[in-house]
Design an enzyme around this catalytic site. Sequence first.
Site, PDB file in Angstrom:
ATOM      1  N   HIS A  34      -8.507   2.273  -6.187  1.00  0.00           N
ATOM      2  CA  HIS A  34      -7.767   1.376  -5.289  1.00  0.00           C
ATOM      3  C   HIS A  34      -6.299   1.777  -5.319  1.00  0.00           C
ATOM      4  O   HIS A  34      -5.764   2.094  -6.383  1.00  0.00           O
ATOM      5  CB  HIS A  34      -7.904  -0.083  -5.718  1.00  0.00           C
ATOM      6  CG  HIS A  34      -9.306  -0.544  -5.692  1.00  0.00           C
ATOM      7  ND1 HIS A  34      -9.952  -0.901  -4.540  1.00  0.00           N
ATOM      8  CD2 HIS A  34     -10.229  -0.681  -6.686  1.00  0.00           C
ATOM      9  CE1 HIS A  34     -11.201  -1.246  -4.820  1.00  0.00           C
ATOM     10  NE2 HIS A  34     -11.400  -1.113  -6.110  1.00  0.00           N
TER      11      HIS A  34
ATOM     12  N   TYR B 162       0.797  -1.226   0.000  1.00  0.00           N
ATOM     13  CA  TYR B 162       0.000   0.000   0.000  1.00  0.00           C
ATOM     14  C   TYR B 162       0.837   1.287   0.000  1.00  0.00           C
ATOM     15  O   TYR B 162       0.284   2.379   0.002  1.00  0.00           O
ATOM     16  CB  TYR B 162      -0.941  -0.003   1.206  1.00  0.00           C
ATOM     17  CG  TYR B 162      -1.929  -1.128   1.170  1.00  0.00           C
ATOM     18  CD1 TYR B 162      -3.034  -1.069   0.315  1.00  0.00           C
ATOM     19  CD2 TYR B 162      -1.764  -2.263   1.942  1.00  0.00           C
ATOM     20  CE1 TYR B 162      -3.943  -2.117   0.257  1.00  0.00           C
ATOM     21  CE2 TYR B 162      -2.664  -3.302   1.889  1.00  0.00           C
ATOM     22  CZ  TYR B 162      -3.748  -3.227   1.048  1.00  0.00           C
ATOM     23  OH  TYR B 162      -4.645  -4.265   0.978  1.00  0.00           O
TER      24      TYR B 162
END
Lengths: 147, 147, 147, 147, 147, 147, 147, 147, 147, 147, 147, 147
Positions: F101, F24
Site C-alpha cells: 500500500h 498518496y
Amino acid sequence: MPKPIYVLNGPNLNLLGTREPEIYGKHTLDDVAAVAAKRAGELGLKCDFRQSNLEGELVTWVQEAREKGSGIIMNAAGLTHTSVALLDALQAADVPIIEVHLSNIFRREDFRHHSYVSKAAVGVICGLGAQGYALAVEAMAGIVDSK
Amino acid sequence: MPKPIYVLNGPNLNLLGTREPEIYGKHTLDDVAAVAAKRAGELGLKCDFRQSNLEGELVTWVQEAREKGSGIIMNAAGLTHTSVALLDALQAADVPIIEVHLSNIFRREDFRHHSYVSKAAVGVICGLGAQGYALAVEAMAGIVDSK
Amino acid sequence: MPKPIYVLNGPNLNLLGTREPEIYGKHTLDDVAAVAAKRAGELGLKCDFRQSNLEGELVTWVQEAREKGSGIIMNAAGLTHTSVALLDALQAADVPIIEVHLSNIFRREDFRHHSYVSKAAVGVICGLGAQGYALAVEAMAGIVDSK
Amino acid sequence: MPKPIYVLNGPNLNLLGTREPEIYGKHTLDDVAAVAAKRAGELGLKCDFRQSNLEGELVTWVQEAREKGSGIIMNAAGLTHTSVALLDALQAADVPIIEVHLSNIFRREDFRHHSYVSKAAVGVICGLGAQGYALAVEAMAGIVDSK
Amino acid sequence: MPKPIYVLNGPNLNLLGTREPEIYGKHTLDDVAAVAAKRAGELGLKCDFRQSNLEGELVTWVQEAREKGSGIIMNAAGLTHTSVALLDALQAADVPIIEVHLSNIFRREDFRHHSYVSKAAVGVICGLGAQGYALAVEAMAGIVDSK
Amino acid sequence: MPKPIYVLNGPNLNLLGTREPEIYGKHTLDDVAAVAAKRAGELGLKCDFRQSNLEGELVTWVQEAREKGSGIIMNAAGLTHTSVALLDALQAADVPIIEVHLSNIFRREDFRHHSYVSKAAVGVICGLGAQGYALAVEAMAGIVDSK
Amino acid sequence: MPKPIYVLNGPNLNLLGTREPEIYGKHTLDDVAAVAAKRAGELGLKCDFRQSNLEGELVTWVQEAREKGSGIIMNAAGLTHTSVALLDALQAADVPIIEVHLSNIFRREDFRHHSYVSKAAVGVICGLGAQGYALAVEAMAGIVDSK
Amino acid sequence: MPKPIYVLNGPNLNLLGTREPEIYGKHTLDDVAAVAAKRAGELGLKCDFRQSNLEGELVTWVQEAREKGSGIIMNAAGLTHTSVALLDALQAADVPIIEVHLSNIFRREDFRHHSYVSKAAVGVICGLGAQGYALAVEAMAGIVDSK
Amino acid sequence: MPKPIYVLNGPNLNLLGTREPEIYGKHTLDDVAAVAAKRAGELGLKCDFRQSNLEGELVTWVQEAREKGSGIIMNAAGLTHTSVALLDALQAADVPIIEVHLSNIFRREDFRHHSYVSKAAVGVICGLGAQGYALAVEAMAGIVDSK
Amino acid sequence: MPKPIYVLNGPNLNLLGTREPEIYGKHTLDDVAAVAAKRAGELGLKCDFRQSNLEGELVTWVQEAREKGSGIIMNAAGLTHTSVALLDALQAADVPIIEVHLSNIFRREDFRHHSYVSKAAVGVICGLGAQGYALAVEAMAGIVDSK
Amino acid sequence: MPKPIYVLNGPNLNLLGTREPEIYGKHTLDDVAAVAAKRAGELGLKCDFRQSNLEGELVTWVQEAREKGSGIIMNAAGLTHTSVALLDALQAADVPIIEVHLSNIFRREDFRHHSYVSKAAVGVICGLGAQGYALAVEAMAGIVDSK
Amino acid sequence: MPKPIYVLNGPNLNLLGTREPEIYGKHTLDDVAAVAAKRAGELGLKCDFRQSNLEGELVTWVQEAREKGSGIIMNAAGLTHTSVALLDALQAADVPIIEVHLSNIFRREDFRHHSYVSKAAVGVICGLGAQGYALAVEAMAGIVDSK
C-alpha cells in the site's frame, strides 16, 4: 557523519534462531543486526542496534533517539500490541519511525493484528524476515534524504 | 539431581499475607514457597522460587528456565491478563508450564477472566490458595515423569 | 465415617479412553474413578463417583449432595458452558465445589472458555487429566478440614 | 446387510404437521420417516428413525450410533443452537454426519443462525422439507460408498 | 419443454479441480455440470450452467433467469458473503432459489459463515461436493412441481 | 529468462498523482511502474505491471499469474478490505504474494485496517510510497531465489 | 368444568424455601401451589401444578397442555435463559402463556436478563414472590374469559 | 453551457417499476430520468443520466465526472453499503456529490443503514421516490451557484 | 511531621514541556513538582515527587507508599490504560489515592478513555494541567484530615 | 388513612385508546385509572394517578412520592429505556416500586428490552394491559402490608 | 384551506446563525422559517413553524399535529438520537413525517448516525441547509396530494 | 465586576444530603453552594448556582451562560450519560466548561462511565464531594485569568 538509525528490538527477540523457527526463521538476532548494518553501510549510514525485555528501557531508548538518532526502526515484539507507554514515547520522538516484524502478524492470532506502534510509524514492513530490516534501512535512508 | 522446577511469581505477590487477606488468604509468599518446597522434597524434586514486579525480569527468567529448569509453575498475577511478551516467552520455553492463581479468577472482575498464560500452559489450578502450589508441583512431577 | 465426596461427571464422559484420545487421554472413566478413590482412601475419605448424559439427573444429584455429601467435584463436560440450571443447583448446594476438566479448556474453541460452574466453585483444576481428579480430592480434603 | 443410518430428531418434532405448518409444512414425522425409508430402500439401505425431547437421550443414541450405525442424519431442532453436549457426542462419533433442517434456519430469528451440529457435520441441507431427508439419505449413501 | 434451471457459479469456480483440492475436491467445473445435467435429464429437465468472475454479470444472469428460467441454483463463491447487489437481484427474481456450496462453509473461516444468498433462498445444501448439485436439481424439481 | 512478477493494482490507482496527493504522494502510476521496473532490472527480473477498476478483471489476472508469473505484488486499493473473491483467487494462486500500500493504512479510517489480502500474503509493506514497490520487488526476488 | 391451567416449574424449584431464601423467599413450592390453587378456586378454575428438573419433560408437558389445558403459567427457572427447545414447544402450544419468576431477574446477573420464554408469552410477572403466581392465575382467567 | 450533472445509478435500478413496487414505486428508471431532466431544464441545467450493474464502470464514470461534470447525484443501490472502491473514487472527485435513495433506507434491514457514499456527500435525500431526484437536482443547482 | 504524599508519575512524563506542548502544556515536570510542593507547603504537608518509565518500579513505589506515605497522587500516563499490575498494587495500598491527568483524556483517542487506576482512586482530576496537581494536593489534605 | 400509592405514567400514555390499539388495547388512560382505583378501593387503599410528557416532571413526582406516598407504580413508557435521571430519582425514593407496561416489551423492538426502571423496582408486570395495573396495586398492598 | 404543515424544531435550533456557523450555516431560524413559508405559499400551503428546548413540549406538539396538521417536518436536533418518547409520539401521529437536518449527520460523530426519528419518517433530507426545509415542504406537498 | 461563573446542577441533586448518603455524602445542595461561593469570594469571583430536574431548562441556562457567564461548572447528574441536547448546548457555549461529579462515576455502574459532558469540557473533577466544587471554581479562575 549523520546520526545513526536506532534499530530497537523488544522482548524475546534475543532468542531468535532458536525459538519457534517455523515462525521466526533460523537467523539469530546477530545475523539480523549484520543484515541491517550491511545495507546501512552500502548507503553510507550506521545503525545502533539494541534489544531489551523491559518496556521501560525501550521507552528510554526511544527518548534517547529523539536527540541522538536520525530515525527509529522498531520491532516491539509482544509489546507492539499492548504498550501505550511505548506509543506515547514514539509520538513524542519527532524522528521518522518504521515498524518491522519478522513474521506476517496479520496471519497469526487475532490479538497480534492490532499495533500501537503503527499509529506513530510512517510505514510498516512485515513477514519478510531478516531481509525486512534491510528494506527498512533503505526506506529510512530515502525518508531522511527527502527531508 | 534433576533440574529444578521454576516457580515464578508476578507483581505484588511479595505483599501476600498483608494484602486483601479476604481474597488472597493469610499466608505470606515465604509460606507458599515452603509449601511448594515441601511437596517437591517428598517427590525428590527441587523448586527455584522467585518473585518480581518487573515484566521484563519475568520474561528473562522464563528464558533462563528453558535451559536450566524442568518445568515452570507460573503465577503471573496482574500480568496474566495483559502481557503478550510473557506469552511469547512461555511459548518459546519448551518445558511444561502450569498456571496457578491463589484466588478463583473466574469469580472476580471480568478483566481477570482472560489469561494469556493459559494459551501456553498444560493446565491451570486456581482458587485453592497455597495448597494450589503443592498440587501444581505434584502435577508437574507427573508430567515430567511421563516424558 | 465422614460423608462422601460426590464426583459428578457430565455427558459423553462415559466414552473416555475411546473418544478423541489426543484430547482426553487414554484413561477410561473407570480408571479416573480409581485414581480418585485411591487418593481419597489415602486421606481417609470416600468418593461417590457418577456419570450421566442428562442435565436434569445431574441437577438432582447436586441436590442430593446438599444433604448427603461433604463436597462436590464437578466435571460438567459440555454442560459447563451452557447450563444455568446446573449453576442454580450448585449455588444452592451449600457444600464446597471444585470444578475439574481433563483438558485445558482455555486452549480449545472459544465457546469452551466460559464456564457457569466456575461461578459456584471454590477453585478450578484443568488440563491435568486423570491426575486432576486426585488433586481435586486432596484439595477438597483440605477445604473440608479447615471448616 | 450394512449397518443402518441413524436418523435422529430432536425436541418438538413429534408435533410435525400440526405445529406451525406455514413454517414446517403439513407432513407428520411418520411421513418424513417414510420418505427417508423409501429412498434408503431404493439404495439398498435401512434407516433407524427416532425422536426424543430429551437432550441426554439424543446424546446416548449418538453414542450408540458409533457402534451400530453407518452414519447419522441429525435434525436436532431447538438443541441445534444450544447443545455443546450434543456436539461433543457427535465429534466423538466417528461416523459421517449430515445435518438436516426442515425450514431454512438462516431466514428465521438470529439465534437460529448458529449451529453447534454444523461443526461436526460433513454437510448441511436445510429448507427443503421432508424431501431434505431423502436427499440426506442419498448423500450419506455416496459418502459411505466412497470410504 | 419447461424452462431450464439456471445453475450460476461465482468467482474462481472455473479453477475447480486444480485449486486447493483438499477443500474443493478433484472434480472440475465441467464434471459438476455433467453431474447436474445427468440428474436433470433423469427428471425431464434441463440446466443452463454458467460461471463468471464478474459480480455484475451474475446480477445480469439472475435478472435473465427471472424471465427465462424455472429456478436458480446459486453457488456465489466469495460473493456469497459480501454482495448486496446479488441479494437484491435474487430477491427480485421471483423464481425459487437453492443455495449450494461444495464445502461446508460453517466449518471454515468466520467470514464465510454469513451468507446474503441465504436470505433469498428456499434452502441450502453445502459440504456435499459435486453431488450437492444433483441433490439441488432434484429439490428444485420438487419445488417447481408443487407450484 | 524467469517468469515475470505480476504487479497488480486495484481501483482508482490510475488517478495516482492527481488524487489527494497529501495522502498518496505526487508520483503517477507510470512513475511507480518505472520504480518497480528499475529495481527488477537491477536484479535480472521483469515486472508485468497492470491496473484495473474491475474486481473480476483482477481475479482473472491473479488466475493468469498462477501459470505465467513467478510471484504477485498486489495493491488491491479499496478492494483490499472487501473482496473475498480476490482472496479466494490469491489463496489458489500458489505463487508468493506480497501486499503493498502506498499509504500507511493503519493510520487511516478504521475500515481500512482489515485486509483480506493479508490472509494470503507472505508479507506486507505499507506507507513507503513508490519506494515500497521497489522494496517489494527486492523481497520477492529473495523469496523466489530461496525456493 | 373448564380445562385446568398448567402451572409448570423448572429445575431446582423443588428446593424452594430452603435454597437462598434471601433471593427466593421462605415459601416452599407446596406453599406456592396452595397460593395458586386458592386464587384459582375463587375464580372457579383449577391448576395442574408440576415441577421437573428435566428440560425434555417440561417440553412434553407443554405439548400435553396444548390438548388438555386452557393456558400455561411457566416458571422455567434456569432454562428460561437457555432453552430454545422449550421456546419451540411454547410457540407451538396455541394456548395463552404467562411467564412468572419469583425474583426480579432484571436486578440479578446479566445472563438472567434474557428470556426465551418471553418470546412466546402474553405477559411477564416477576419479583413478586409466591403472590406473583396468584396474580398470574387471575390474569390468565381474564385472558381466557375474553376469548 | 455549464457542464452536465452526472446522475449515476447502481445495480438493479434498471429493474425499477417492475421490482418490488411496494418498496420502490411504479416509476421506471426512464420516468426517473425524465423527472430529473425536467427540473434541470427549468433551472437551465442538463443531466447525464446513466445506470450500470458493474462496480468498476461506476468508478470509471465517477472519474469521468471529475473532468466533465459539475456535480454528481449518486444512487449506488446495493453498492452503497459495501463499496470502498466507489468511496475512494468519490473522495477523489472534487465536485459536489448528493446521495439519493428512492426508499427510506433507515427503515429497512440493518445492513442498509450504513453508507460509504455518505462519507463523500454534501447531503442525502431518501424515501421520497422519483421526486427525490428532482429535489437533488434543485439542491445541486443551489450548491453549484453558490460556488 | 506527617508522612509525605507520594506523587508518582509514569512513562514519558520526564519529557514534559518539550513533548507535544499543544496537548500537555509548556510546563516541565520540575515546574509541576514545584506547583505541588508549594500547595503542600501552604497546607503544612510535604510531597515525595517521582517519575519512572518502568511499570515495575512504579509498582514498587506504590508498595512503599503503603508504609511510608499518607496518600498517593498518581499520574500513570500510558500505563493508566493497560496495567492491571499497577491496579493490584493500588488496591492493596490502603492509603487514599487521587488520579491526575494533565490533559482531558476523555477528549482524546478511545483507548485513553478507560482507566484501571480509577477503580482504586477516591477521585479523578483531569484536563487542568499543572494546576490539577495543586488541586489534588488540596483534596488529599482534606481526605487525610477527615480520617 | 394510609398514604396513597403513586401511579405515574410517562410520555404519550395520554393517547391511550386511540394510539396503535393493536399494541396498547382500547382502554383510555381514564379507564386504566378507574381499574387501578377500583382494586385499591377493595383493599382499603387510594391511588394518586398522574401522567406527564416531561421527564423532569416525572422526576419531581417521584421525589414527592418519597414523602407523601406509600409506594410507586411506574409506567415510564419511552423513558423506561433511556432515562438515568428517572432511575436516580427512583433509587433515592425509599418506597417500594413496581414497574408496569401495558404491552409485553420483550416481544417488541430490541431497544425496548432494556429498562432502567427495573434496576430500582421490586418487581415487573408487563403485557397484561389495564389489568396489569390492578395486579400491581394488589402486589403493592401485599408488600406494604408485610413491612 | 388545508391544515398547516407542522415544522417542529428541537433544542438549540433557536441559536441558528450564531452557533458553529461552519456546520450549520449563517441563516437564523427566522430565515429558515421564511424559506419554508415561501415555498409553502407557492404551493398553496401554510406552515406552523415552532421551536422548543423541551422534549416533552415537542411530544405535545406532535400529539397536536395528529389532529390539526396535514404533516410534520421534524428537525429534532440532539433529541434525534436519544428520544424514544418522541419516536412513540411520531409513530402514533398518523400523518406523514419528513425528517430534516441542516448538516449531513452521517459525516459527523458516530452517535449522530443513528436516528429514532427515521423509524417513523417517510423520508430524510440532510446536509442541504435551509434549502432542505424548502425541499421538505415540496416533498410533503407531493405526499399529501397523492393521498 | 467580572461575569459570574454558572454552576449548573441536574436532576435529583436537590435531594442531596438525604439521598443515598453513602454515595453522595451528608452535605445538602445549599452546603455545596456555600462551599463554591466561599472559594469564589476568596478569588474575587461570584457564582450563579442553580438546579433543575428539566433537561430543557438546563439547556436554556447554558445558552444564557454564553452571554452572561464567564464559565460553566456543570454537574449534569443522570443527564451526563444520555443528553446529546445538553452536549450541543455546551459545544455552542463558547465559555470554558468544567465537569464535576460528587462521586467517582468510574467506580459505579457501567452506564455511568460514559459522559457526553466530557466532550465539551476543559477538565473533569470527580469523587471529591463538595470540595470538588471549590476546586473547580479555583481551576475556572485560573483558566479565565489566562485568557
